[in-house]
Design an enzyme around this catalytic site. Structure first.
Site, PDB file in Angstrom:
ATOM      1  N   ILE A 203       5.856  13.771 -14.903  1.00  0.00           N
ATOM      2  CA  ILE A 203       5.788  12.805 -15.996  1.00  0.00           C
ATOM      3  C   ILE A 203       4.319  12.740 -16.406  1.00  0.00           C
ATOM      4  CG2 ILE A 203       6.273  10.436 -16.692  1.00  0.00           C
ATOM      5  CD1 ILE A 203       8.796  11.955 -15.818  1.00  0.00           C
ATOM      6  N   ARG A 292       7.107   0.324   5.222  1.00  0.00           N
ATOM      7  CA  ARG A 292       6.047  -0.282   6.048  1.00  0.00           C
ATOM      8  C   ARG A 292       5.272  -1.269   5.200  1.00  0.00           C
ATOM      9  NH1 ARG A 292       1.807   2.262   3.342  1.00  0.00           N
ATOM     10  NH2 ARG A 292       2.293   4.384   2.703  1.00  0.00           N
TER      11      ARG A 292
HETATM   12  P1  ADP Z   1      -0.270   2.887   0.356  1.00  0.00           P
HETATM   13  O1  ADP Z   1       0.892   3.452  -0.396  1.00  0.00           O
HETATM   14  O2  ADP Z   1      -0.017   1.772   1.271  1.00  0.00           O
HETATM   15  O3  ADP Z   1      -1.410   2.702  -0.531  1.00  0.00           O
HETATM   16  P2  ADP Z   1      -1.205   5.367   1.292  1.00  0.00           P
HETATM   17  O4  ADP Z   1      -0.231   6.382   0.786  1.00  0.00           O
HETATM   18  O5  ADP Z   1      -2.540   5.252   0.658  1.00  0.00           O
HETATM   19  O6  ADP Z   1      -0.493   3.997   1.364  1.00  0.00           O
HETATM   20  O7  ADP Z   1      -1.348   5.567   2.836  1.00  0.00           O
HETATM   21  C1  ADP Z   1      -1.741   4.512   3.686  1.00  0.00           C
HETATM   22  C2  ADP Z   1      -2.421   5.068   4.860  1.00  0.00           C
HETATM   23  O8  ADP Z   1      -1.530   5.857   5.598  1.00  0.00           O
HETATM   24  C3  ADP Z   1      -3.583   5.948   4.528  1.00  0.00           C
HETATM   25  O9  ADP Z   1      -4.528   5.741   5.521  1.00  0.00           O
HETATM   26  C4  ADP Z   1      -2.996   7.347   4.583  1.00  0.00           C
HETATM   27  O10 ADP Z   1      -3.990   8.281   4.919  1.00  0.00           O
HETATM   28  C5  ADP Z   1      -1.984   7.185   5.670  1.00  0.00           C
HETATM   29  N1  ADP Z   1      -0.769   7.980   5.514  1.00  0.00           N
HETATM   30  C6  ADP Z   1       0.112   7.932   4.515  1.00  0.00           C
HETATM   31  N2  ADP Z   1       1.134   8.759   4.729  1.00  0.00           N
HETATM   32  C7  ADP Z   1       0.902   9.369   5.903  1.00  0.00           C
HETATM   33  C8  ADP Z   1       1.597  10.336   6.695  1.00  0.00           C
HETATM   34  N3  ADP Z   1       2.761  10.862   6.314  1.00  0.00           N
HETATM   35  N4  ADP Z   1       1.053  10.722   7.862  1.00  0.00           N
HETATM   36  C9  ADP Z   1      -0.099  10.188   8.265  1.00  0.00           C
HETATM   37  N5  ADP Z   1      -0.800   9.274   7.577  1.00  0.00           N
HETATM   38  C10 ADP Z   1      -0.316   8.867   6.417  1.00  0.00           C
HETATM   39  P1  ADP Z   2       2.902   9.984  -1.559  1.00  0.00           P
HETATM   40  O1  ADP Z   2       4.047   9.979  -0.584  1.00  0.00           O
HETATM   41  O2  ADP Z   2       1.869  10.988  -1.235  1.00  0.00           O
HETATM   42  O3  ADP Z   2       2.399   8.621  -1.848  1.00  0.00           O
HETATM   43  P2  ADP Z   2       4.274   9.898  -4.137  1.00  0.00           P
HETATM   44  O4  ADP Z   2       5.600  10.554  -4.334  1.00  0.00           O
HETATM   45  O5  ADP Z   2       4.272   8.426  -4.010  1.00  0.00           O
HETATM   46  O6  ADP Z   2       3.564  10.574  -2.889  1.00  0.00           O
HETATM   47  O7  ADP Z   2       3.288  10.344  -5.288  1.00  0.00           O
HETATM   48  C1  ADP Z   2       1.907  10.029  -5.244  1.00  0.00           C
HETATM   49  C2  ADP Z   2       1.378   9.893  -6.660  1.00  0.00           C
HETATM   50  O8  ADP Z   2       1.578  11.103  -7.394  1.00  0.00           O
HETATM   51  C3  ADP Z   2       2.080   8.825  -7.478  1.00  0.00           C
HETATM   52  O9  ADP Z   2       1.488   7.573  -7.279  1.00  0.00           O
HETATM   53  C4  ADP Z   2       1.880   9.326  -8.897  1.00  0.00           C
HETATM   54  O10 ADP Z   2       0.592   9.014  -9.363  1.00  0.00           O
HETATM   55  C5  ADP Z   2       1.953  10.819  -8.726  1.00  0.00           C
HETATM   56  N1  ADP Z   2       3.325  11.328  -8.976  1.00  0.00           N
HETATM   57  C6  ADP Z   2       4.302  11.473  -8.069  1.00  0.00           C
HETATM   58  N2  ADP Z   2       5.415  11.977  -8.624  1.00  0.00           N
HETATM   59  C7  ADP Z   2       5.137  12.159  -9.932  1.00  0.00           C
HETATM   60  C8  ADP Z   2       5.866  12.690 -11.058  1.00  0.00           C
HETATM   61  N3  ADP Z   2       7.106  13.147 -10.926  1.00  0.00           N
HETATM   62  N4  ADP Z   2       5.230  12.736 -12.249  1.00  0.00           N
HETATM   63  C9  ADP Z   2       3.964  12.309 -12.384  1.00  0.00           C
HETATM   64  N5  ADP Z   2       3.228  11.821 -11.379  1.00  0.00           N
HETATM   65  C10 ADP Z   2       3.792  11.742 -10.162  1.00  0.00           C
END
Ligand code: ADP
Ligand code: ADP
Ligand code: MG
Length: 458
Positions: A203, A292
């Site tokens: 997107i 979480r």
């Molecule tokens: P939030 O969505 O709460 O902002 P983040 O995606 O930024 O969370 O991740 C929160 C914390 O967890 C960060 O310190 C990130 O590095 C860690 N983290 C997220 N997903 C994983 C994973 N699958 N394995 C290990 N650490 C993770």
């Molecule tokens: P994570 O588990 O690493 O947090 P997400 O699936 O939440 O991964 O995606 C992380 C970020 O990537 C989202 O916050 C968004 O900014 C971007 N993103 C994820 N999926 C899409 C998509 N289909 N199109 C555009 N941006 C995306």
């Protein structure tokens, strides 16, 4: 309520959980690695147990050491925080086996939502809109190529086990797909021990809008409104706010209802977050559920007046939610800036070091969640997040002014942080107008950096 909770985490979130426990009269057992012996969470907990050396794999991810610490210290529950083992289904299962209440959903729910491709399928089956993409995982580059041809470029390859913005690759043209497929797969294998990929349409410049969910064991599921987390760098959040400028009351209601439906579809229990992307035409799509407490949960705490960590403990103890949906009142505006020990002038490279002079802002509507104290040595072994600055005020403009003021008061000497970057960002006219999306930072980084006078390194 529990008697004694083991906190299977470190840093500011361990401190945050200890504070909630203390106010509830619950004892806390901190765990720490040898690198963290002088940490704030160790000092604030009722007692602390060393669980291994600096490497997280041998300490904060060490299942036997953590479970032994919990049982031997007489804990009845375990709070996993975020990151580390918070979304590890096996850990949740093992806690249950050891007679410890895992403060989060069951292992089965974590497993179900932790596979992002399977979570997509579950949402589709429950009429929650998902981004157009693959039905389940894509086994090889050829399958991805065929599918991308039908969906249309650009597409996003994503790791089923992904998190923290890793294991994702944007693909703009068919000739790049095979190479990026293998890149994403190796990164996913290295980061998550699981190379499974799925595919979504990319997107273009969406907003990242997520809804905070609370669900108790009696079947009540409520949402506490949204957080706009569109200020991202490399798919990682830097600034979050609530409410979002992008939502009308109607859209908020529709997305909130979809988020509650998503949590119900998952049979969810405890605090969780439903993440959506919102396109420029106002269509929203589920992207994942985080099972979480989230880094940015204080934003919701400030607008809702609820303590989400206490709610987590209540839910895990079998108590009903302390509010019903129609009792939730979201007041004013809140913004969070993540303060990382990183040098934004040099590609945000992590810069751990010894904390020198430290001054934390205060005054009305200002909250600081931090692991820092004067003299604290920031460890190179872990996340570079050292503080979260969260402010609350009646209107968005007052909140921005308050955040600028708080950032100006904040002094962290000893290493560069992202505080100055946040200060510059909060002066950008488009940020002030609330006109930004997930592409904003990448597109304006050079402009924002050009406003910087360099000089002091913090
Ligand atoms: P939030 O969505 O709460 O902002 P983040 O995606 O930024 O969370 O991740 C929160 C914390 O967890 C960060 O310190 C990130 O590095 C860690 N983290 C997220 N997903 C994983 C994973 N699958 N394995 C290990 N650490 C993770
Ligand atoms: P994570 O588990 O690493 O947090 P997400 O699936 O939440 O991964 O995606 C992380 C970020 O990537 C989202 O916050 C968004 O900014 C971007 N993103 C994820 N999926 C899409 C998509 N289909 N199109 C555009 N941006 C995306
Ligand atoms: Mg996410």
């Amino acid at each position: 309520m529990f008697k004694r909770v083991l906190i299977a985490n470190r840093g500011e979130i361990a401190v945050r959980v200890i504070r909630a426990c203390q106010e509830l009269g619950v004892e806390t057992v901190a765990v720490y690695s040898t690198a963290d012996a002088d940490s704030l969470h160790v000092q604030l907990a009722t007692r602390a147990v060393c669980v291994g050396p600096a490497r997280a794999a041998e300490s904060y991810l060490n299942l036997p050491a953590l479970l032994t610490a919990a049982t031997e210290s007489g804990c009845d529950a375990v709070h996993p925080g975020y990151g580390f083992l918070s979304e590890n289904a096996e850990f949740a299962d093992l806690c249950a086996k050891c007679g410890l209440t895992f403060i989060g959903p069951s292992g089965d729910i974590i497993r179900q939502m932790g596979n992002k491709s399977a979570a997509r399928a579950l949402m589709q089956a429950h009429q929650v809109p998902v981004v157009p993409g693959s039905d389940g995982p894509v086994p090889d580059a050829q399958t991805a190529l065929d599918l991308a041809g039908t969906i249309g470029y650009p597409v996003l390859l994503k790791a089923s086990a992904g998190g923290g913005g890793r294991g994702m690759r944007r693909v703009d043209a068919p000739e790049d797909l095979e190479r990026l497929f293998h890149e994403a797969k190796s990164e996913a294998e290295a980061c998550f021990g699981n190379g499974e990929l799925y595919l979504e349409k990319l997107i273009l410049n969406p907003r990242h809008i997520e809804f905070q969910i609370l669900a108790d064991t009696q079947g009540h599921v409520i949402h506490l409104g949204e957080r706009d987390c569109s200020i991202q760098r490399k798919n990682q959040k830097l600034v979050e706010e609530s409410p979002s400028k992008a939502l009308t009351p109607e859209l908020r209601e529709a997305m909130g209802a979809a988020a509650v439906a998503a949590a119900k579809a998952a049979g969810y229990v405890n605090a969780g977050t439903i993440e959506f992307v919102l396109d420029q035409e106002g269509h929203f799509y589920f992207i994942e559920m985080n099972t979480r407490i989230q880094v940015e949960h204080p934003v919701t705490e400030l607008v809702s007046g609820l303590d989400l960590v206490k709610e987590q403990l209540r839910i895990a103890a079998g108590l009903p939610l302390s509010v019903e949906q129609d009792e939730v009142v979201l007041r004013g505006h809140a913004i969070e800036c993540r303060i990382n020990a990183e040098d934004f002038r040099h590609g945000f490279r992590p810069c751990p070091g010894r904390t020198g002079f430290l001054h934390l802002p205060g005054g009305p509507g200002v909250r600081v969640d931090t692991l820092l104290y004067n003299g604290y040595e920031v460890s190179p072994f872990y996340d570079s997040l050292v503080a979260k600055l969260i402010v609350h005020a009646p209107t968005r403009l007052e909140t921005i002014r308050r955040m600028r003021r708080a950032l100006a008061e904040l002094v962290i000497e000893g290493y560069p942080t992202t505080a100055d970057f946040a200060h510059l960002l909060l002066h950008h006219p488009d940020f002030v107008r609330g006109q930004y999306d997930t592409g904003f930072l990448a597109g304006h980084m050079d402009e924002i950096l050009s406003w910087d006078c360099g000089g002091a390194s913090n």
